[in-house]
Design a protein around this motif. Structure first.
Motif, PDB file in Angstrom:
ATOM      1  N   ASP A   1     -19.959 -25.286  50.681  1.00 14.88           N
ATOM      2  CA  ASP A   1     -20.642 -25.435  51.824  1.00 14.88           C
ATOM      3  C   ASP A   1     -20.160 -25.479  53.008  1.00 14.88           C
ATOM      4  OD1 ASP A   1     -22.590 -26.865  53.674  1.00 14.88           O
ATOM      5  OD2 ASP A   1     -23.328 -28.155  52.049  1.00 14.88           O
ATOM      6  N   ALA A   2     -20.116 -24.422  53.540  1.00 16.79           N
ATOM      7  CA  ALA A   2     -19.240 -24.249  55.045  1.00 16.79           C
ATOM      8  C   ALA A   2     -19.707 -25.270  56.143  1.00 16.79           C
ATOM      9  CB  ALA A   2     -19.432 -22.798  55.401  1.00 16.79           C
ATOM     10  N   GLU A   3     -20.755 -25.568  56.127  1.00 15.42           N
ATOM     11  CA  GLU A   3     -21.361 -26.503  57.165  1.00 15.42           C
ATOM     12  C   GLU A   3     -20.792 -27.835  56.897  1.00 15.42           C
ATOM     13  OE1 GLU A   3     -25.232 -28.494  58.682  1.00 15.42           O
ATOM     14  OE2 GLU A   3     -25.381 -26.523  58.268  1.00 15.42           O
ATOM     15  N   ALA A   4     -20.618 -28.210  55.545  1.00 12.86           N
ATOM     16  CA  ALA A   4     -20.021 -29.779  55.328  1.00 12.86           C
ATOM     17  C   ALA A   4     -18.749 -29.925  54.939  1.00 12.86           C
ATOM     18  CB  ALA A   4     -21.168 -30.271  54.398  1.00 12.86           C
ATOM     19  N   TYR A   5     -18.262 -28.621  54.372  1.00 12.67           N
ATOM     20  CA  TYR A   5     -16.923 -28.844  53.489  1.00 12.67           C
ATOM     21  C   TYR A   5     -15.892 -27.751  54.119  1.00 12.67           C
ATOM     22  CZ  TYR A   5     -19.249 -32.143  50.641  1.00 12.67           C
ATOM     23  OH  TYR A   5     -19.881 -33.273  50.232  1.00 12.67           O
ATOM     24  N   GLY A   6     -16.342 -26.835  55.236  1.00 14.18           N
ATOM     25  CA  GLY A   6     -15.255 -26.067  55.749  1.00 14.18           C
ATOM     26  C   GLY A   6     -15.015 -24.845  54.639  1.00 14.18           C
ATOM     27  N   THR A   7     -13.704 -24.704  54.341  1.00 13.64           N
ATOM     28  CA  THR A   7     -13.088 -23.726  53.620  1.00 13.64           C
ATOM     29  C   THR A   7     -13.375 -23.843  52.041  1.00 13.64           C
ATOM     30  OG1 THR A   7     -10.826 -24.529  53.805  1.00 13.64           O
ATOM     31  CG2 THR A   7     -11.600 -22.893  55.341  1.00 13.64           C
ATOM     32  N   TYR A   8     -13.676 -25.219  51.593  1.00 15.91           N
ATOM     33  CA  TYR A   8     -13.649 -25.403  50.073  1.00 15.91           C
ATOM     34  C   TYR A   8     -14.344 -24.552  49.217  1.00 15.91           C
ATOM     35  CZ  TYR A   8     -11.470 -30.217  50.647  1.00 15.91           C
ATOM     36  OH  TYR A   8     -10.541 -31.285  50.641  1.00 15.91           O
ATOM     37  N   ARG A   9     -13.984 -24.319  48.221  1.00  7.89           N
ATOM     38  CA  ARG A   9     -14.564 -23.192  47.336  1.00  7.89           C
ATOM     39  C   ARG A   9     -15.276 -23.663  46.101  1.00  7.89           C
ATOM     40  NH1 ARG A   9     -14.535 -17.696  49.497  1.00  7.89           N
ATOM     41  NH2 ARG A   9     -12.838 -18.001  51.264  1.00  7.89           N
ATOM     42  N   VAL A  10     -16.210 -23.277  45.344  1.00 12.26           N
ATOM     43  CA  VAL A  10     -16.968 -23.668  44.389  1.00 12.26           C
ATOM     44  C   VAL A  10     -16.138 -23.457  43.041  1.00 12.26           C
ATOM     45  CG1 VAL A  10     -18.953 -22.766  42.858  1.00 12.26           C
ATOM     46  CG2 VAL A  10     -19.049 -22.712  45.290  1.00 12.26           C
ATOM     47  N   LEU A  11     -16.154 -24.564  42.384  1.00  8.91           N
ATOM     48  CA  LEU A  11     -15.737 -24.654  40.724  1.00  8.91           C
ATOM     49  C   LEU A  11     -17.047 -24.679  39.925  1.00  8.91           C
ATOM     50  CD1 LEU A  11     -13.000 -27.315  41.451  1.00  8.91           C
ATOM     51  CD2 LEU A  11     -12.583 -24.706  40.973  1.00  8.91           C
ATOM     52  N   ARG A  12     -16.719 -23.998  38.820  1.00 17.12           N
ATOM     53  CA  ARG A  12     -17.934 -24.251  37.952  1.00 17.12           C
ATOM     54  C   ARG A  12     -17.556 -24.451  36.621  1.00 17.12           C
ATOM     55  NH1 ARG A  12     -23.405 -23.040  38.359  1.00 17.12           N
ATOM     56  NH2 ARG A  12     -23.917 -22.567  40.458  1.00 17.12           N
ATOM     57  N   GLY A  13     -18.322 -24.878  35.582  1.00 20.19           N
ATOM     58  CA  GLY A  13     -18.320 -25.053  34.270  1.00 20.19           C
ATOM     59  C   GLY A  13     -17.719 -26.364  33.618  1.00 20.19           C
ATOM     60  N   GLY A  14     -17.026 -26.900  34.060  1.00 20.30           N
ATOM     61  CA  GLY A  14     -16.776 -28.347  33.462  1.00 20.30           C
ATOM     62  C   GLY A  14     -15.499 -28.326  32.919  1.00 20.30           C
ATOM     63  N   GLY A  15     -14.626 -29.377  32.419  1.00 21.90           N
ATOM     64  CA  GLY A  15     -13.465 -29.381  31.902  1.00 21.90           C
ATOM     65  C   GLY A  15     -13.305 -30.189  30.675  1.00 21.90           C
ATOM     66  N   TRP A  16     -12.080 -30.177  30.089  1.00 26.13           N
ATOM     67  CA  TRP A  16     -11.774 -31.034  29.128  1.00 26.13           C
ATOM     68  C   TRP A  16     -11.913 -32.539  29.137  1.00 26.13           C
ATOM     69  CZ3 TRP A  16      -7.393 -34.172  29.878  1.00 26.13           C
ATOM     70  CH2 TRP A  16      -6.650 -33.788  30.899  1.00 26.13           C
ATOM     71  N   PHE A  17     -11.659 -32.955  30.442  1.00 25.66           N
ATOM     72  CA  PHE A  17     -11.857 -34.305  30.783  1.00 25.66           C
ATOM     73  C   PHE A  17     -13.199 -34.914  31.012  1.00 25.66           C
ATOM     74  CE2 PHE A  17     -10.469 -38.396  32.700  1.00 25.66           C
ATOM     75  CZ  PHE A  17      -9.765 -39.165  31.566  1.00 25.66           C
ATOM     76  N   ASP A  18     -14.024 -33.974  31.423  1.00 30.80           N
ATOM     77  CA  ASP A  18     -15.276 -34.590  31.858  1.00 30.80           C
ATOM     78  C   ASP A  18     -16.404 -35.084  30.656  1.00 30.80           C
ATOM     79  OD1 ASP A  18     -15.274 -33.693  34.982  1.00 30.80           O
ATOM     80  OD2 ASP A  18     -14.418 -31.952  33.867  1.00 30.80           O
ATOM     81  N   GLU A  19     -17.196 -35.692  31.493  1.00 28.54           N
ATOM     82  CA  GLU A  19     -18.369 -36.287  30.646  1.00 28.54           C
ATOM     83  C   GLU A  19     -19.310 -35.195  30.427  1.00 28.54           C
ATOM     84  OE1 GLU A  19     -18.628 -39.455  29.259  1.00 28.54           O
ATOM     85  OE2 GLU A  19     -16.845 -39.928  30.123  1.00 28.54           O
ATOM     86  N   HIS A  20     -20.433 -35.301  29.493  1.00 29.08           N
ATOM     87  CA  HIS A  20     -21.141 -34.211  29.126  1.00 29.08           C
ATOM     88  C   HIS A  20     -21.967 -33.753  30.195  1.00 29.08           C
ATOM     89  CE1 HIS A  20     -24.753 -36.726  28.911  1.00 29.08           C
ATOM     90  NE2 HIS A  20     -23.843 -37.841  28.708  1.00 29.08           N
ATOM     91  N   TRP A  21     -22.299 -34.605  31.037  1.00 26.78           N
ATOM     92  CA  TRP A  21     -23.389 -34.125  32.353  1.00 26.78           C
ATOM     93  C   TRP A  21     -22.613 -33.234  33.272  1.00 26.78           C
ATOM     94  CZ3 TRP A  21     -21.336 -35.225  36.987  1.00 26.78           C
ATOM     95  CH2 TRP A  21     -20.453 -36.245  37.224  1.00 26.78           C
ATOM     96  N   SER A  22     -21.322 -33.186  33.318  1.00 24.19           N
ATOM     97  CA  SER A  22     -20.758 -32.162  33.973  1.00 24.19           C
ATOM     98  C   SER A  22     -20.433 -30.787  33.500  1.00 24.19           C
ATOM     99  CB  SER A  22     -19.291 -32.703  34.189  1.00 24.19           C
ATOM    100  OG  SER A  22     -19.127 -33.519  35.191  1.00 24.19           O
ATOM    101  N   CYS A  23     -20.884 -30.811  32.096  1.00 25.88           N
ATOM    102  CA  CYS A  23     -20.610 -29.518  31.268  1.00 25.88           C
ATOM    103  C   CYS A  23     -21.915 -28.809  31.174  1.00 25.88           C
ATOM    104  CB  CYS A  23     -20.064 -29.715  30.050  1.00 25.88           C
ATOM    105  SG  CYS A  23     -18.352 -30.056  29.936  1.00 25.88           S
ATOM    106  N   ARG A  24     -22.498 -28.564  32.345  1.00 26.66           N
ATOM    107  CA  ARG A  24     -23.981 -27.831  32.428  1.00 26.66           C
ATOM    108  C   ARG A  24     -23.968 -26.581  33.404  1.00 26.66           C
ATOM    109  NH1 ARG A  24     -27.472 -30.779  34.933  1.00 26.66           N
ATOM    110  NH2 ARG A  24     -25.946 -32.361  35.864  1.00 26.66           N
ATOM    111  N   ALA A  25     -24.857 -25.839  33.036  1.00 27.92           N
ATOM    112  CA  ALA A  25     -24.756 -24.170  33.624  1.00 27.92           C
ATOM    113  C   ALA A  25     -24.766 -24.629  35.195  1.00 27.92           C
ATOM    114  CB  ALA A  25     -25.906 -23.545  33.114  1.00 27.92           C
ATOM    115  N   SER A  26     -25.550 -25.405  35.600  1.00 28.84           N
ATOM    116  CA  SER A  26     -25.961 -25.718  37.188  1.00 28.84           C
ATOM    117  C   SER A  26     -25.075 -26.511  37.777  1.00 28.84           C
ATOM    118  CB  SER A  26     -27.416 -26.059  37.304  1.00 28.84           C
ATOM    119  OG  SER A  26     -27.463 -27.357  36.677  1.00 28.84           O
TER     120      SER A  26
END
Length: 214
Positions: free
Chosen positions: A165-190
């Motif tokens: 979101d360039a307007e709010a976060y400048g050069t920050y890039r997108v991450l997707r998919g969730g990880g090994w330490f995340d709760e179930h709600w982070s591991c969703r397609a959206s």
């Protein structure tokens, strides 16, 4: 590399509360996240916190990931997808080399024609905070989606090409998919996460894509 058919996906943004459809052309996507063994073969380094040939490479920044894409392209005699300098990266859409998927390509591939939050039962398809024993796992240990793509959810978050979101976060890039330490709600397609393109994090890796260039 797995052939991903053309299609449409709807992306959304929590801050602006808007959603928008994106048409996705056919392309190819790696069946697995890049492993530590492959990363070392191409770059000559193994930056990950926990070592194992078939573990996903992690602790790699977005800049590291795009440099890997170019190096792998040159190794195979393909044209690099990115023009890089110290501060920026430009994508040459006509190149036949490896690249990061766009956010829309990533979600389209993750869903593999499904329309729910996940492409299967979470424990069957993903390493997450509830079943990972708080550690990263070898790629390919869970059931793939309908298009043969493994670990699209869980194990490591994956860098995408897009700005978050360039307007709010400048050069920050997108991450997707969730990880090994995340709760179930982070591991969703959206689900979306963001990080600065120079940050290296122990639950963030990537997989490569390739355009079908005529």
């Amino acid at each position: 590399m797995i052939g991903v058919p053309a299609g449409q996906v709807t992306l959304s943004d929590r801050r602006t509360r808007r959603s928008w459809p994106v048409e996705v052309a056919a392309y190819e996507l790696a069946a697995f996240p890049v492993t530590q063994e492959t990363y070392e073969e191409v770059i000559g380094e193994r930056p990950s916190a926990v070592h194992g040939d078939l573990l996903p490479v992690e602790g790699v920044s977005w800049r590291d990931a795009v440099r890997f894409c170019n190096a792998l392209s040159l190794r195979e005699g393909r044209s690099p997808a990115y023009h890089l300098d110290a501060e920026s990266a430009e994508w040459d859409a006509s190149a036949d080399g490896y690249r990061l998927p766009t956010e829309a390509e990533w979600e389209h591939a993750c869903r593999a024609g499904s329309d729910g939050p996940r492409y299967g039962a979470l424990d069957e398809i993903a390493w997450h905070g509830g079943n990972s024993a708080e550690r990263i796992h070898d790629v390919g240990g869970k059931r793939p989606n309908a298009w043969g793509l493994h670990d699209m959810l869980g194990n490591v978050w994956e860098w995408c090409w897009d700005l978050y979101d360039a307007e709010a976060y400048g050069t920050y890039r997108v991450l997707r998919g969730g990880g090994w330490f995340d709760e179930h709600w982070s591991c969703r397609a959206s689900v979306r996460r963001r990080s600065h393109p120079t940050f290296r994090i122990d639950d963030v890796g990537f997989r490569v894509a390739r355009s079908l260039v005529r």
